[in-house]
Write an enzyme that holds these catalytic residues in place. Structure first.
Site, short mmCIF file in Angstrom:
data_model
loop_
_atom_site.label_atom_id
_atom_site.label_comp_id
_atom_site.label_asym_id
_atom_site.label_seq_id
_atom_site.Cartn_x
_atom_site.Cartn_y
_atom_site.Cartn_z
N ARG A 1 6.55 -6.27 3.11
CA ARG A 1 5.34 -6.86 2.84
C ARG A 1 5.11 -6.45 1.36
O ARG A 1 5.22 -5.25 0.75
CB ARG A 1 3.98 -5.69 3.36
CG ARG A 1 2.73 -6.30 3.02
CD ARG A 1 1.44 -6.00 3.80
NE ARG A 1 1.30 -4.50 3.72
CZ ARG A 1 0.10 -4.36 4.39
NH1 ARG A 1 -0.81 -5.24 4.92
NH2 ARG A 1 -0.26 -2.96 4.04
N HIS B 1 0.71 -1.32 -0.15
CA HIS B 1 0.03 -0.06 0.04
C HIS B 1 0.84 1.29 -0.05
O HIS B 1 0.43 2.45 -0.29
CB HIS B 1 -0.86 0.02 1.16
CG HIS B 1 -1.99 -1.20 1.20
ND1 HIS B 1 -3.11 -1.10 0.31
CD2 HIS B 1 -2.39 -2.11 2.03
CE1 HIS B 1 -3.92 -1.95 0.47
NE2 HIS B 1 -3.38 -2.61 1.34
N GLU C 1 -6.66 -12.75 5.43
CA GLU C 1 -7.55 -11.68 5.35
C GLU C 1 -8.89 -11.75 4.64
O GLU C 1 -9.43 -10.94 4.11
CB GLU C 1 -6.79 -10.53 4.56
CG GLU C 1 -5.33 -10.22 5.14
CD GLU C 1 -4.50 -9.27 4.47
OE1 GLU C 1 -4.51 -7.90 4.68
OE2 GLU C 1 -4.00 -9.83 3.58
N SER D 1 -8.43 -5.13 9.31
CA SER D 1 -9.44 -4.33 8.58
C SER D 1 -9.73 -5.07 7.22
O SER D 1 -10.95 -5.22 6.88
CB SER D 1 -8.62 -3.05 8.21
OG SER D 1 -8.32 -2.24 9.33
N ASP D 2 -8.97 -5.74 6.63
CA ASP D 2 -9.17 -6.67 5.28
C ASP D 2 -10.18 -7.65 5.58
O ASP D 2 -11.10 -7.93 5.05
CB ASP D 2 -7.98 -6.89 4.74
CG ASP D 2 -7.33 -6.00 3.88
OD1 ASP D 2 -8.16 -5.51 3.05
OD2 ASP D 2 -6.11 -5.80 3.88
N ASP E 1 16.45 -10.32 -2.41
CA ASP E 1 17.75 -10.17 -2.96
C ASP E 1 18.19 -8.67 -2.44
O ASP E 1 19.54 -8.43 -2.56
CB ASP E 1 17.74 -9.83 -4.51
CG ASP E 1 17.81 -11.46 -5.02
OD1 ASP E 1 17.91 -12.33 -4.20
OD2 ASP E 1 17.57 -11.44 -6.29
#
Length: 262
Positions: A75, A50, A155, A180-181, A89
């Site tokens: 994430r 996000h 989620e 929340s998700d 990497d």
């Protein structure tokens, strides 16, 4: 002098179920990343799902953590081999994979983070930052499949229904609950307080603990995080360079307005 990037002490603490402090890096800023790392957070989660991160500023944020003891996690935007490979990497010590709903997706996420010698599909290269640009290949290759943390986010109702099978997958270290998700996919827009969502969260918690996986989630502040740590969570993201600053800013402005009303 080269410095090994992998910090196995954090992985060992998480796998032992011990509490670890964590902060969100969501601004896309290596400066805020450095502030969190210098402040002493154990882990910094670079939010490529996000946040406005590209590979170059993700690299800069990881460099800002070097030498501080703060381990950068990423994430990734999705459960994808290329995103996991590129994050690792760059030197990520852990990968947070969003929106895992089935055992097959969990198995794929683990394979994305492991080399083929450990049953994975991660490509190997001897020139990237993770191996200190070729100066630390032997040590990194020997430790990566053991020391990199793989955490999967639940989620969706499907993920809850399949949580026992997901948590049983070998190579999964932790289960992250995205409240929340999860609540939104259950029909309650960003409202995890609903009884059915809380019941789902308890189901996830029980399965993770039964399979020896550490639990991760978010909290708005340390007071909220402490309740979760006391409930058995190990990795709680309780500060963010966006929302924490916005709360502080709003409070400061309100204090000004209260003192000097129009």
């Amino acid at each position: 002098m080269k410095q090994h990037l992998l910090n196995d002490s954090l992985a060992r603490r998480l796998r032992a179920g011990k509490p670890v402090s964590a902060a969100w890096a969501q601004l896309g800023s290596n400066v805020s990343a450095e502030i969190f790392a210098e402040a002493g957070f154990d882990a910094l989660i670079i939010d490529m799902e996000h946040g406005p991160w590209d590979m170059q500023n993700t690299l800069a944020a990881m460099q800002a953590c070097k030498g501080t003891g703060c381990v950068p996690f990423v994430r990734v935007p999705w459960n994808d081999m290329v995103w996991c490979k590129r994050a690792l990497d760059l030197g990520a010590g852990g990968v947070h994979v969003p929106y895992i709903s089935t055992r097959e997706e969990a198995e794929y996420a683990v394979r994305c983070c492991k080399y083929p010698t450990a049953g994975g599909v991660r490509g190997i290269a001897g020139s990237q930052r993770a191996v200190c640009y070729g100066l630390d290949k032997a040590d990194y290759y020997a430790r990566a499949d053991r020391d990199i943390v793989v955490m999967l986010a639940i989620e969706s109702p499907e993920g809850v229904a399949n949580i026992d099978a997901i948590a049983a997958v070998e190579g999964v270290d932790g289960i992250f609950i995205g409240p929340s998700d999860l609540s939104t996919t259950m029909g309650h827009l960003a409202d995890p307080s609903q009884p059915d969502v809380q019941a789902a969260i308890r189901t996830i918690e029980a399965a993770a603990k039964a399979h020896g996986r550490f639990l991760g989630t978010i909290a708005p502040d340390f007071e909220g995080a402490k309740k979760l740590y006391d409930r058995g969570y190990s990795l709680v993201y309780f500060m963010s360079d966006t929302t924490s600053l916005s709360v502080l800013a709003r409070g400061a402005v309100q204090a000004f307005k209260d003192s000097y009303p129009e």
